[in-house]
Structures are given as structure tokens and as C-alpha cells.
Design a protein around this motif. Structure first.
Motif, PDB file in Angstrom:
ATOM      1  N   GLU A 156      28.630  43.149  51.625  1.00 24.56           N
ATOM      2  CA  GLU A 156      29.257  41.892  51.219  1.00 24.56           C
ATOM      3  C   GLU A 156      29.452  40.925  52.391  1.00 24.56           C
ATOM      4  O   GLU A 156      29.278  39.724  52.240  1.00 24.56           O
ATOM      5  N   LEU A 157      29.835  41.470  53.552  1.00 26.38           N
ATOM      6  CA  LEU A 157      30.030  40.615  54.725  1.00 26.38           C
ATOM      7  C   LEU A 157      28.787  40.574  55.607  1.00 26.38           C
ATOM      8  O   LEU A 157      28.750  39.822  56.588  1.00 26.38           O
TER       9      LEU A 157
ATOM     10  N   THR B 289      40.565  37.435  48.981  1.00 27.04           N
ATOM     11  CA  THR B 289      39.324  37.303  49.737  1.00 27.04           C
ATOM     12  C   THR B 289      38.127  37.870  48.982  1.00 27.04           C
ATOM     13  O   THR B 289      36.999  37.390  49.133  1.00 27.04           O
ATOM     14  N   ALA B 290      38.372  38.910  48.162  1.00 31.85           N
ATOM     15  CA  ALA B 290      37.267  39.541  47.432  1.00 31.85           C
ATOM     16  C   ALA B 290      37.010  38.886  46.083  1.00 31.85           C
ATOM     17  O   ALA B 290      35.971  39.140  45.461  1.00 31.85           O
TER      18      ALA B 290
ATOM     19  N   GLN C  95      36.362  32.817  56.874  1.00 31.76           N
ATOM     20  CA  GLN C  95      36.298  33.908  55.900  1.00 31.76           C
ATOM     21  C   GLN C  95      36.579  35.251  56.559  1.00 31.76           C
ATOM     22  O   GLN C  95      37.334  36.072  56.025  1.00 31.76           O
TER      23      GLN C  95
ATOM     24  N   LYS D 242      33.995  34.019  50.073  1.00 32.23           N
ATOM     25  CA  LYS D 242      32.844  34.907  50.160  1.00 32.23           C
ATOM     26  C   LYS D 242      31.749  34.267  51.016  1.00 32.23           C
ATOM     27  O   LYS D 242      31.609  33.043  51.046  1.00 32.23           O
TER      28      LYS D 242
ATOM     29  N   GLU E 200      35.552  32.631  45.255  1.00 31.24           N
ATOM     30  CA  GLU E 200      34.227  32.330  45.801  1.00 31.24           C
ATOM     31  C   GLU E 200      34.290  31.643  47.161  1.00 31.24           C
ATOM     32  O   GLU E 200      33.417  31.827  48.009  1.00 31.24           O
TER      33      GLU E 200
ATOM     34  N   ALA F  74      29.007  35.482  56.915  1.00 36.17           N
ATOM     35  CA  ALA F  74      30.380  35.042  56.651  1.00 36.17           C
ATOM     36  C   ALA F  74      30.820  34.058  57.719  1.00 36.17           C
ATOM     37  O   ALA F  74      30.496  34.212  58.899  1.00 36.17           O
TER      38      ALA F  74
ATOM     39  N   TYR G 224      31.460  47.750  52.045  1.00 36.94           N
ATOM     40  CA  TYR G 224      31.848  46.359  51.811  1.00 36.94           C
ATOM     41  C   TYR G 224      31.417  45.477  52.988  1.00 36.94           C
ATOM     42  O   TYR G 224      30.904  44.371  52.797  1.00 36.94           O
TER      43      TYR G 224
END
Length: 581
Positions: A58-59, A115-116, A136, A122, A119, A132, A54
């Protein structure tokens, strides 16, 4: 009280009234506690098992930064049990500390789902560069560290609360407690397996918001299950002095008496009569020859000072027990590194390998960790139902193996696993050279090459999970059981932090001598084989030190005195050759 069918260990209900042995506690109460543990581990590893992925995907954090962040977060989740133990032992008691921890954990789960999912929380991308924002990242870290705090406070109290459901003064229940720690590990493994197989697939296939949402629902089910068992739970009554004050007073008095000569006979040291411990609902601990300087705290004063009396032998031995456990604890830090490697390096290593099963399904790299858990689920019942009875017949010991012997076997298997980890990585690097793999291409080598090291670590955990928890619970003083259990959780925390330190040291060292990191983002162009080799060497050295230490460890000896005054000695069978620890 025995004639009326009450428990003999002084346990009470939530209102402080004595409880009947026939209608409370034992397995019928532990079912709710074990079920909560399963759901809580499902939720926790639903967050932690894939967290390094993740962070990198994602980050958009770098590999070393992500591994360090995951280790630090997980380390926090395993060090905060010390806080939970202190709150429970000094203020709230186990049940209310568990309740408080569940509320904190639930808050963190809700924040993480937000947080996940939303939008606005993110990272945004510009010109294919994603980053990020500070706000965030702040909310993300707030959510996972809130989970770490709640989960950490829960860990020592829930397992200790489960063990409290068995009356040590009834032989049939005392035998059941030995099995409880094995089934605690079994249920922990069940929750972990469900998370690593089910949740990580949802996260990678259907989205992180849904995956974390399912984790939150699982946590809620666990909390509801736990509170369902309230009417039949047993609670340890909280009587006596402040145990922290009592504990720290011993070295102070010993230092004050440092110039006074110890009597040749330990029976001349200050101690209360047995009836004192019966009335206080506590247990008397016998004198041992280790850490003799602390015995000076129990020297009888020539002049009686009611405001500052000498410490008792039991108070002194309480300190000795804790010091002895600290020695063992220090030797669990290196082996605990493996728990960090399983959810960081193994996962990233798996992402570089072939993971397809058929044309439409790809194995999530984090799911391979499920084989660690499956091995535990297979081996723990075999250990409890067959291995322990077999060893009881061979050794005459009620546990089959002494607790430290069981732990030593687990450490030995870890050393073997480290050798396999190194060998598999050498093979992966050879394939990269043979097939001329460039960049971040998938290495034409099945992810199932990683299976043997997962299975070996699962076998090691069969001996370690229950063994370490049982050792620290059993050896801790009666009035400090939660703190003793926190010793177990803090070993994992120390392993996580030391792994972060090890990764950072290797990263900095490699950059200085070669200009690039051996643990960089592209594992096809790194040297994690050096990392595995280092882990093998330090684990082998640590095993040698542990074997030396366990041969000299003196197990706690205490009276388990029934309410009718019948004295029962409880002690681990001590090695005939033990010396001073």
C-alpha cells in the motif's frame, strides 16, 4: 486487620481505603484485566501482524526498509514500557497510568483508521509508479507510533496490576499468582490468534480500512471491559521515599566509602529493624555475597550524620537485584530476535509459496503465524494443569521448575527452530532451481512447509512468555514491580532493534561482496538461508552463555512479613553451588 477480613499486603481501593479480601481481587477481578489484555492484543496485532505487507503493497516501500520500519515500530512499542513503569512508580500509580495509556492508544487507532480509509491519505500513482507523499507518511507514522506509545505504557502496568490482585501473604492466593502469569500468556495468545486469523483476512480481502476499523472496535471493547471491574480492583498503596532517588544513592555512597574496609560479618552493616519495614509497608531483603563493592554503601559511619545516613542492606540489595536482572536481560536479546522474524521474514517468505486452499480461497501469509499461537493455546493449559504439578512432585519446587530453567528450555527449542528454518529455506531454494522459477513467480511448494518452524516457536513461547514475565516480576524489588515487568517488555524491544541491526548489516555486507542484497524484495533471488544460519549460530552461542549464567544466578531472598509480625521467608531455592554473580 486480618480479623476484619482485610487484605494483608496493604492493598487499598481507588479512594485509598483498605479492602476486604473476600470481595475484591483474585480471579474475579483478573477476569476484567485478562479480557482487556485479549482485546488489546487483538487490536495491536491487527495492526502489527500484517504491517510489513501494508508497507510494501500500500505504501510501496522496499523490503529491507519495510522490515526495518516494522521492527523499529514494534521495538518502540516494547521499549516505551520503561516510560510507563517510571510514570506509574513515581507519579500516577498503575491504575491511572493504564487509563492514560488507553486514551493514547485510542487516539492512535482512530488516526490509523483515517489514514487507511480516506483517499486523500493514500499514495497516488503516475505512470504505474506509486509513491506516498511526505504528509501521508507523516500521518501514517504518527498514528502507528501513537499506538506504540499507548500500548507500550500499558504493557507493564496491566500485567503488574493483575498480579497485584493476589495477596502474597495468603498462601492460597500466592499459589494462584503462579497460574496468573500462565493465563496472562494464554489470553495474550487468544487475542493474537483472533487477529492473525480473522483480521489479516479482512485486510487482504475486504480492505485495510475495514480491517483496522475492526481492530479499533476491539480495542474499545477491551477498555470498557477493564473499567467495568473498577469496584473490585485492589491497588498497591504508594508509601515511602522516592525509589529512584533511593536506588541511585547506593552507588554514590558506595563510591564515597570505597577506601573503607568492609566488616567481615555482614550483620555489622547498617539495617533497620524489621518493625520499620512493617510500618512502611515494605519488605526486608536479605544480604547476598554478589557485587560486594556495593556493600560499602551500608557501612555504618563512625560519626552519625542525620542528613546523610548510610544506606541499608535492603537498599543495597535492591541495586544488586536489578544488576543481576540486567545480566539475564542481556542474554535475552538474541532469542528475542525470533519474535521479530515471525512477523517479518516468515510473512514475506510465505507470500512466495503456494497458498491456495481450493479454487476460491488463498491463505493470507500472515495467518500462518496463527499456528504459533495455536501451539501456545494448546500447550499452556497442559503446562499449567499437568506439567507443573508433575514437576512439583519430582522437584519439590512450588513452580515445578525454577524460573531460569523454564527460560533455558524455551531458548533451547528456539535453537532447534532456527535449524528447521534454515533447512526449509534450503529446500525452497532447491525447488526454485529444479522448477526453474524466475522472477517473482510463486514457488511450487506448499506454505505448510513453514508449519514446523511455527509450531516449534509456539512451543518455545509456552516456556518463554510466562517464564520471562514471571522472572522479572518476581525478582524485581517490591517497590519497583512495574519497572521489573518493563524489563520483560524491553527484552522484546531489544530483540526488535537488534533484528533491524542484523538485517541492515547483512544487507550492506551482501551488497558490497555480491552487488545485490541477500534480503532483497524478490525472495526467489535472495539468500535468507544465510540469515537463518547466522541466527542459528548466535542463538546456540547465546544458549551456552545463558546456561552458564543461570547456574550462577542468586535469587532474591526477602521477608514477607505479615501485619501481625510473623516472618515468612520468600526465596527461590538457590543452587548449592552458586558463586558470585
Amino acid at each position: 486487620m486480618e480479623e476484619k477480613g482485610y487484605t494483608l499486603d496493604g492493598t487499598v481501593d481507588l479512594s485509598g481505603r483498605p479492602v476486604l479480601s473476600s470481595t475484591t481481587g483474585k480471579w474475579k477481578a483478573c477476569i476484567f484485566i485478562l479480557a482487556n489484555q485479549t482485546f488489546e492484543r487483538f487490536a495491536y496485532f491487527g495492526v502489527g501482524a500484517n504491517l510489513v505487507i501494508y508497507m510494501t503493497s500500500e505504501l510501496h516501500k522496499e523490503m529491507v526498509s519495510s522490515v526495518t520500519s516494522v521492527n523499529n515500530w514494534s521495538g518502540t512499542a516494547w521499549i516505551t514500557p520503561v516510560l510507563g513503569a517510571y510514570i506509574a512508580d513515581s507519579y500516577l500509580g498503575r491504575f491511572w497510568t493504564i487509563t492514560f495509556a488507553l486514551l493514547i492508544n485510542a487516539t492512535g487507532m482512530v488516526l490509523l483508521v483515517l489514514t487507511a480509509t480516506l483517499e486523500c491519505f493514500k499514495p497516488t500513482c503516475k505512470n504505474e509508479i506509486c509513491k506516498a507523499s511526505t504528509s501521508q507518511l507523516t500521518l501514517f507514522y504518527l498514528s502507528i507510533y501513537t499506538i506504540a506509545l499507548g500500548s507500550g505504557m500499558l504493557k507493564p502496568n496491566l500485567s503488574t496490576f493483575g498480579a497485584d490482585q493476589f495477596d502474597d501473604f495468603r498462601p492460597e492466593e500466592r499459589v494462584l499468582k503462579v497460574s496468573f502469569f500462565n493465563w496472562w500468556s494464554f489470553n495474550t495468545a487468544c487475542g493474537t490468534l483472533a487477529a492473525t486469523v480473522f483480521l489479516v483476512y479482512i485486510q487482504e480481502r475486504f480492505g485495510w480500512g475495514l480491517g483496522y476499523g475492526v481492530s479499533a472496535i476491539g480495542f474499545l471493547l477491551g477498555a470498557v471491559t477493564f473499567f467495568t471491574g473498577v469496584p473490585i480492583y485492589r491497588h498497591k498503596s504508594r508509601k515511602g521515599e522516592s525509589h529512584a532517588k533511593e536506588f541511585f544513592r547506593v552507588p554514590i555512597v558506595a563510591f564515597r566509602n570505597r577506601k573503607v574496609h568492609l566488616p567481615s560479618n555482614p550483620s555489622e552493616l547498617h539495617e533497620f529493624a524489621l518493625e520499620h519495614y512493617i510500618a512502611a509497608g515494605r519488605r526486608q531483603i536479605y544480604h547476598t555475597p554478589r557485587f560486594r563493592l556495593l556493600d560499602k554503601a551500608a557501612i555504618k559511619a563512625r560519626k552519625t550524620d542525620a542528613s546523610n545516613p548510610p544506606c541499608t542492606v535492603t537498599q543495597v540489595e535492591t541495586n544488586k537485584v536489578v544488576l543481576g536482572m540486567i545480566g539475564i536481560w542481556l542474554l535475552t536479546i538474541i532469542p528475542s530476535n525470533f519474535w521479530a522474524v515471525e512477523v517479518t521474514m516468515f510473512v514475506k517468505q510465505g507470500t512466495t509459496m503456494e497458498r491456495n486452499l481450493g479454487p476460491n480461497f488463498q491463505i493470507p501469509a500472515a495467518s500462518l503465524w496463527s499456528f504459533v499461537v495455536v501451539t501456545i493455546l494448546i500447550c499452556l493449559p497442559i503446562y499449567d494443569f499437568y506439567f507443573v504439578p508433575f514437576m512439583r512432585r519430582r522437584t519439590g519446587h512450588h513452580r515445578g521448575l525454577k524460573m531460569l530453567h523454564r527460560i533455558a528450555i524455551g531458548f533451547s527449542i528456539q535453537v532447534l527452530a532456527a535449524a528447521v528454518m534454515y533447512g526449509v529455506e534450503i529446500r525452497r531454494m532447491a525447488v526454485i532451481r529444479e522448477k526453474d522459477v524466475t522472477g517473482a513467480e510463486v514457488v511450487p511448494m506448499s506454505i505448510f512447509w513453514l508449519l514446523p518452524q511455527h509450531v516449534l516457536l509456539g512451543l518455545a513461547n509456552t516456556f518463554l512468555m510466562g517464564g520471562l514475565l514471571e522472572f522479572f516480576y518476581d525478582q524485581s524489588p517490591e517497590q519497583m514491580k512495574v519497572l521489573g515487568t518493563a524489563f520483560y517488555t524491553s527484552t522484546v524491544a531489544a530483540g526488535k532493534y537488534s533484528n533491524s541491526f542484523l538485517v541492515s548489516i547483512l544487507d550492506n555486507f551482501s551488497r558490497k561482496i555480491s552487488g545485490k542484497s541477500w534480503l532483497g524484495n524478490n525472495l526467489n533471488d535472495t539468500h535468507i538461508d544465510y540469515y537463518y544460519a547466522l541466527l542459528f549460530v548466535i542463538s546456540a552461542l547465546n544458549l551456552w552463555l545463558f546456561v552458564w549464567a543461570q547456574r550462577r544466578y542468586i535469587y532474591k531472598k526477602e521477608n514477607e512479613t505479615e501485619v501481625n509480625g510473623i516472618e515468612i521467608l520468600k526465596a527461590e531455592e538457590t543452587e548449592s553451588h552458586v558463586g558470585k554473580a
